[in-house]
Each structure stands twice: as structure tokens, then as C-alpha cells.
Scaffold this motif. Structure first.
Motif, PDB file in Angstrom:
ATOM      1  N   LEU B  57       0.816  -1.222   0.000  1.00 41.04           N
ATOM      2  CA  LEU B  57       0.000   0.000   0.000  1.00 41.04           C
ATOM      3  C   LEU B  57       0.848   1.269   0.000  1.00 41.04           C
ATOM      4  N   ARG B  58       2.160   1.096   0.046  1.00 43.86           N
ATOM      5  CA  ARG B  58       3.100   2.207  -0.162  1.00 43.86           C
ATOM      6  C   ARG B  58       2.827   3.420   0.717  1.00 43.86           C
ATOM      7  N   LEU B  59       2.534   3.148   1.992  1.00 43.16           N
ATOM      8  CA  LEU B  59       2.355   4.209   2.994  1.00 43.16           C
ATOM      9  C   LEU B  59       1.219   5.169   2.654  1.00 43.16           C
ATOM     10  N   ASP B  60       0.275   4.724   1.812  1.00 41.19           N
ATOM     11  CA  ASP B  60      -0.874   5.559   1.467  1.00 41.19           C
ATOM     12  C   ASP B  60      -1.939   5.367   2.539  1.00 41.19           C
ATOM     13  N   GLU B  61      -2.015   6.308   3.487  1.00 37.79           N
ATOM     14  CA  GLU B  61      -2.923   6.108   4.616  1.00 37.79           C
ATOM     15  C   GLU B  61      -4.390   6.261   4.254  1.00 37.79           C
ATOM     16  N   THR B  62      -4.673   6.605   2.988  1.00 32.80           N
ATOM     17  CA  THR B  62      -6.072   6.583   2.551  1.00 32.80           C
ATOM     18  C   THR B  62      -6.512   5.154   2.265  1.00 32.80           C
ATOM     19  N   CYS B  63      -5.537   4.234   2.183  1.00 29.94           N
ATOM     20  CA  CYS B  63      -5.831   2.824   1.976  1.00 29.94           C
ATOM     21  C   CYS B  63      -5.875   2.107   3.317  1.00 29.94           C
ATOM     22  N   SER B  64      -6.524   0.951   3.334  1.00 25.40           N
ATOM     23  CA  SER B  64      -6.587   0.173   4.570  1.00 25.40           C
ATOM     24  C   SER B  64      -6.401  -1.301   4.262  1.00 25.40           C
ATOM     25  N   TYR B  65      -6.168  -2.065   5.304  1.00 31.00           N
ATOM     26  CA  TYR B  65      -6.020  -3.508   5.171  1.00 31.00           C
ATOM     27  C   TYR B  65      -6.676  -4.160   6.387  1.00 31.00           C
ATOM     28  N   THR B  66      -6.868  -5.469   6.324  1.00 33.65           N
ATOM     29  CA  THR B  66      -7.504  -6.153   7.453  1.00 33.65           C
ATOM     30  C   THR B  66      -6.604  -7.270   7.972  1.00 33.65           C
TER      31      THR B  66
END
Lengths: 122, 138
Positions: B57-66
Motif C-alpha cells: 500500500l506504499r504508505l498511502d494512509e487513505t488505503c486500509s487492510y484487514t
């Protein structure tokens, strides 16, 4: 994209004769702080210095922290010039899993590490 | 049949990875894993989540993971799922050679750590998502 700079790491240095003791006052030595840690320690350590890293406050370390320790080890010049003191159980487990417990000089206490490097008693 | 213990949804920031590690410790206690297994679980889960944040996710904090934690008998199964770039490093178990003291690397310890700490490591690409499943016991 996050543009946060590396957060400062809490480090305290104390000379003990020819040995520099650097206490790492961070509970986690991980990807968040590893770059800053290496940068700050590099600034404290002269080429070829005898260094004890007191890791007794570090409850957890990840591979980034390990990489930073390797960087410090290389900067100290020779494997015998860096010792780790007070490694906690989780950090030791990581060193064992990577077999790096055979690379770093590990001591239970700062006094023991300083003595091994030929520094002054407390 | 596995029992769901918890699911964490985390933004892709390095300061949230520790939450997954902390929940991993609690999940180990719930399953009854010992101290060494618990330490290894936290190490592997933190490494895996850090890889997601930094590489997938390349430090893109608009993205999330579980991160999902399940009890499967006396084992803990952790599944980490993200919609980022293909997580190729898990395709093959890394070498287990002794480190060379005269040629030490300052990186690339993460994936070998995951394989060393987990009983099983399985990775698949599914519907545009990376799905990493780790199994811990003992």
C-alpha cells in the motif's frame, strides 16, 4: 501518501572510559523509528568507537530495527566494538529466529558489556 | 472449524501496525499458546503488516487492510488481506543460510522472519487482493 518525517528516538549517551553507552529509551524499535534511530546513533558514534547499546527498555523490535542495528555494527568497524546489553525476551527471540544472536555480542547488563569492551566500571 | 476471534481494519500507517501485534498477543492467550509462540506470532504479524503498509500500500494512509484472527483447535490462524500491489515475496520460502558476519545486509530480514516464526505461510492473489495466511501453534 504520508509525508511524515521520521520521529525522534529517545537516546541517552554516557561515556564509560573508552566505551560509549547508548541507552535506547523506546519501547519499540520498529519500522516507524528505525531510520531515525540509525541516523541519531550514527551521529553519536565516531568511526571505530566502542559502543554498548542498552536495549533493556526495548520490549519489541522488528526487522527494520534489526537492520538499523546491523548498520550501527558496520559503523563501529569491527564486530568486537559493539555490544548489546539487556536484550529482552522478544528481541532475543527475533535475534534467534534470524540467527543474528550469533553475530551480535549479547550481555545481560550494561556493566558486563562495558567490562567486555574494556571500559570503566560504574 | 475455525472460530473468528477478531478482525482489525487498519489504515496503511506504520504507527498502527503495533495494534495488530497487540491483538496477536491477546489472540495467542485466547488460544492457549505459550510465551515463545506468542512472541513469534507478534513478530510475524508485525512483519507482515509492515510489509503491507510499506510495499503493498506504499504508505498511502487513505488505503486500509484487514487482519483477521481465528482459533483453529490449538492453533491461531491470522489472515492479512490488502488491495495493494502483488505481494510476490511470499511465493517461495527464503534461504535459511547462516548470516555471513563479513557481509551483513541491513535489510531483507522481514520475509525470512515470517517464515521462521510461523508454522505455515500461505499466500494467494484473489480478486485483486493479497491474502497472506499465517498459522501458529505451540
Amino acid at each position: 501518501m504520508s509525508s511524515s518525517a521520521a520521529p525522534p528516538v529517545q537516546l541517552t549517551s554516557t561515556p564509560r572510559g573508552d566505551v560509549l553507552v547508548i541507552r535506547v529509551d523506546e519501547r519499540r524499535l520498529d519500522a516507524r523509528v528505525a531510520v531515525g534511530f540509525k541516523s541519531q546513533v550514527s551521529a553519536m558514534v565516531e568511526g571505530g568507537a566502542l559502543v554498548v547499546l542498552d536495549l533493556s527498555a526495548v520490549a519489541f523490535m522488528d526487522s527494520s530495527g534489526l537492520g538499523a542495528l546491523v548498520g550501527v555494527l558496520k559503523q563501529c568497524g569491527r564486530r568486537g566494538d559493539l555490544a548489546l546489553a539487556g536484550v529482552t525476551a522478544s528481541v532475543l527471540e527475533l535475534l534467534k529466529l534470524t540467527r543474528m544472536d550469533r553475530v551480535f555480542a549479547l550481555h545481560d547488563s550494561v556493566d558486563g558489556a562495558v567490562a567486555a569492551l574494556g571500559g570503566e566500571a560504574a | 472449524m475455525a472460530t473468528l476471534l477478531s478482525t482489525l481494519h487498519l489504515p496503511a500507517r506504520l504507527d498502527t501496525v503495533a495494534f495488530a501485534g497487540a491483538l496477536a498477543r491477546h489472540a495467542c492467550e485466547a488460544v492457549g499458546l505459550g510465551d515463545v509462540a506468542t512472541m513469534r506470532t507478534e513478530i510475524a504479524v508485525v512483519e507482515a503488516c509492515t510489509n503491507v503498509v510499506e510495499h503493498a500500500l506504499r504508505l498511502d494512509e487513505t488505503c486500509s487492510y484487514t487482519a483477521t484472527f481465528e482459533a483453529d483447535g490449538d492453533a491461531l490462524v491470522v489472515t492479512i488481506r490488502d488491495a495493494g500491489a502483488d505481494g510476490a515475496p511470499y511465493a517461495q520460502a527464503p534461504s535459511t543460510d547462516e548470516p555471513d558476519p563479513d557481509a551483513l545486509a541491513e535489510g531483507s530480514y522481514g520475509v525470512p522472519l515470517i517464515f521462521a516464526a510461523a508454522r505455515e505461510v500461505a499466500f494467494r492473489r484473489e480478486d485483486g487482493h493479497n491474502v497472506l495466511t499465517l498459522r501458529f501453534d505451540g
